[in-house]
Write an enzyme that holds these catalytic residues in place. Structure first.
Site, PDB file in Angstrom:
ATOM      1  N   GLY A  97      39.000  45.774  49.911  1.00 24.29           N
ATOM      2  CA  GLY A  97      37.838  45.713  49.029  1.00 24.29           C
ATOM      3  C   GLY A  97      37.714  47.047  48.329  1.00 24.29           C
ATOM      4  O   GLY A  97      38.031  48.109  48.900  1.00 24.29           O
ATOM      5  N   GLY A 138      52.903  46.452  50.629  1.00 21.03           N
ATOM      6  CA  GLY A 138      51.721  45.681  50.976  1.00 21.03           C
ATOM      7  C   GLY A 138      50.438  46.288  50.481  1.00 21.03           C
ATOM      8  O   GLY A 138      50.303  46.657  49.315  1.00 21.03           O
ATOM      9  N   ASP A 159      42.065  51.753  43.075  1.00 17.97           N
ATOM     10  CA  ASP A 159      41.085  52.327  43.994  1.00 17.97           C
ATOM     11  C   ASP A 159      41.488  53.740  44.405  1.00 17.97           C
ATOM     12  O   ASP A 159      40.631  54.613  44.579  1.00 17.97           O
ATOM     13  CB  ASP A 159      40.949  51.448  45.237  1.00 17.97           C
ATOM     14  CG  ASP A 159      40.473  50.043  44.909  1.00 17.97           C
ATOM     15  OD1 ASP A 159      39.664  49.899  43.978  1.00 17.97           O
ATOM     16  OD2 ASP A 159      40.920  49.096  45.575  1.00 17.97           O
ATOM     17  N   ALA A 207      37.144  42.574  52.298  1.00 16.27           N
ATOM     18  CA  ALA A 207      38.105  41.600  52.809  1.00 16.27           C
ATOM     19  C   ALA A 207      38.961  42.234  53.887  1.00 16.27           C
ATOM     20  O   ALA A 207      39.184  43.443  53.904  1.00 16.27           O
ATOM     21  CB  ALA A 207      39.003  41.087  51.684  1.00 16.27           C
ATOM     22  N   ILE A 257      35.787  50.091  49.894  1.00 15.68           N
ATOM     23  CA  ILE A 257      36.419  50.465  51.166  1.00 15.68           C
ATOM     24  C   ILE A 257      37.720  51.207  50.905  1.00 15.68           C
ATOM     25  O   ILE A 257      38.016  52.229  51.548  1.00 15.68           O
ATOM     26  CB  ILE A 257      36.634  49.219  52.038  1.00 15.68           C
ATOM     27  CG1 ILE A 257      35.295  48.782  52.639  1.00 15.68           C
ATOM     28  CG2 ILE A 257      37.660  49.476  53.135  1.00 15.68           C
ATOM     29  CD1 ILE A 257      35.349  47.521  53.458  1.00 15.68           C
ATOM     30  N   ASN A 258      38.511  50.730  49.953  1.00 16.57           N
ATOM     31  CA  ASN A 258      39.750  51.436  49.615  1.00 16.57           C
ATOM     32  C   ASN A 258      39.471  52.839  49.070  1.00 16.57           C
ATOM     33  O   ASN A 258      40.199  53.789  49.358  1.00 16.57           O
ATOM     34  CB  ASN A 258      40.558  50.637  48.593  1.00 16.57           C
ATOM     35  CG  ASN A 258      41.292  49.471  49.218  1.00 16.57           C
ATOM     36  OD1 ASN A 258      41.576  49.472  50.413  1.00 16.57           O
ATOM     37  ND2 ASN A 258      41.594  48.470  48.417  1.00 16.57           N
ATOM     38  N   GLU A 293      40.016  45.349  29.482  1.00 14.88           N
ATOM     39  CA  GLU A 293      38.591  45.358  29.807  1.00 14.88           C
ATOM     40  C   GLU A 293      37.814  46.242  28.834  1.00 14.88           C
ATOM     41  O   GLU A 293      36.705  45.889  28.415  1.00 14.88           O
ATOM     42  CB  GLU A 293      38.400  45.845  31.244  1.00 14.88           C
ATOM     43  CG  GLU A 293      38.893  44.847  32.290  1.00 14.88           C
ATOM     44  CD  GLU A 293      39.042  45.456  33.666  1.00 14.88           C
ATOM     45  OE1 GLU A 293      39.236  44.674  34.619  1.00 14.88           O
ATOM     46  OE2 GLU A 293      38.991  46.700  33.803  1.00 14.88           O
ATOM     47  N   ASP A 317      42.570  42.424  54.476  1.00 11.74           N
ATOM     48  CA  ASP A 317      43.787  42.198  53.692  1.00 11.74           C
ATOM     49  C   ASP A 317      44.962  41.956  54.630  1.00 11.74           C
ATOM     50  O   ASP A 317      45.220  42.763  55.538  1.00 11.74           O
ATOM     51  CB  ASP A 317      44.087  43.404  52.802  1.00 11.74           C
ATOM     52  CG  ASP A 317      43.171  43.478  51.587  1.00 11.74           C
ATOM     53  OD1 ASP A 317      42.616  42.429  51.216  1.00 11.74           O
ATOM     54  OD2 ASP A 317      43.024  44.572  51.025  1.00 11.74           O
TER      55      ASP A 317
END
Length: 317
Positions: free
Chosen positions: A37, A289, A254, A10, A40-41, A188, A12
């Site tokens: 994403g 952010g 991440d 994404a 990617i992070n 989870e 962001d």
């Protein structure tokens, strides 16, 4: 060789507003754009630590071009699997009066059968040697629940260490195939072992269940502001998170994965890896952010982790 895979990345977009008021025109700050994403992070985190990594991801449309440019600006080597539909945007809005954060995620583009096959074909043709393949984030619409399991099968046949950070049925299906490491939160993990709730003192037994069933070798349980616990066949290792002023939690998980994989790829121990991971994840919460951590913060937090915890975290010089 360290590769990250993001199938549903994404762009962001993060902004601030004084206060959210229904049915009013709200004046926000100038938007800030980041490549986002899970995988990617993770790649961005590894690069900030000085590691070598390639971010492999799907992208399409004008947002896909924006994503490429953002990664280029962040000095992250990347490779794109082209798709027809446009890469998604996700939004993070912070209410400055309360410091509450609101996240708006979109489903992402639908991948067709040809694009899905292209993703698997690229994984199958990645050149050796690959030490770690980090697959992180949600599956985009159009991909079957067992898609990560198919990747897990490829990784197993090539003796790659697959680190998988996702949730729900895609995670469960991949575990049936077998992976190297997963990073669930407490809820989870509870669902993976078939229970509604786990207390902290039940983490080790639950994680050991997955390890003994050969579903994975390493379980890293994210405990939010309390830190994280790493469990292997040799037992647990808990690292308390340093107390810091939280600004944003976006990218903290991440960053944890990125720190751990970076350390492991350098041959460091599990104990050192979880320490670095917690330092990176905690440092990411100190920034606004969708920004990740600063290396100077990671180094300060590592010093705190290594010392008795009677002292506060030192301030930035």
């Amino acid at each position: 060789m360290l590769i990250t895979l993001t199938l549903n990345p994404a762009v962001d977009v993060s902004m601030t507003v004084d206060r959210l008021i229904p049915e009013h025109k709200l004046h926000c700050s100038q938007p800030h754009y980041d490549a986002g994403g899970g995988g990617i992070n993770v790649a961005k985190a590894v690069r900030r630590l000085g590691g070598d990594v390639t971010a492999l991801y799907t992208a399409g449309g004008s947002n896909g071009l924006t994503l490429n440019n953002l990664l280029k600006a962040a000095d992250v080597p990347y490779e794109v699997i082209g798709i027809t539909d446009a890469t998604r945007e996700c939004f993070v809005l912070t209410e400055t009066l309360t410091n509450q954060q609101f996240r708006f995620g979109t489903p992402g583009p639908t991948l067709n059968a040809t694009e899905a096959a292209a993703c698997l074909a690229r994984i199958e043709t990645l050149p050796p040697p690959i030490d770690y393949l980090v697959v992180s984030g949600s599956l985009p619409p159009g991909l079957p629940t067992n898609f990560y399991a198919q990747i897990a099968h490829i990784a197993k046949t090539r003796n790659w260490r697959l680190v998988l950070d996702t949730a729900g049925e895609p995670l469960r299906a991949a575990l049936a195939e077998g992976v190297f490491m997963i990073k669930p939160n407490l809820g989870e993990l509870a669902r993976l072992v078939g229970t509604d709730r786990l207390e902290t003192d039940q983490i080790t037994a639950a994680a050991m269940t997955l390890i003994q069933q050969q579903q994975c070798e390493v379980v890293v349980v994210s405990l939010g502001p309390r830190g994280a616990m790493l469990v292997t066949a040799d037992g647990p290792d808990y690292v308390q998170a340093p107390p810091v002023q939280k600004v944003s939690t976006v990218g903290a998980g991440d960053s944890l994965v990125g720190g751990m994989v970076y350390a492991l790829s350098r041959g460091e121990s599990y104990a050192d890896a979880i320490r670095l991971g917690v330092a990176c994840g905690t440092a990411a919460t100190m920034n606004p952010g969708t920004e990740l951590f600063h290396l100077a913060d990671v180094q300060r937090l590592l010093t705190w982790i290594d010392q008795p915890h009677q002292q506060p975290v030192p301030a930035v010089a």
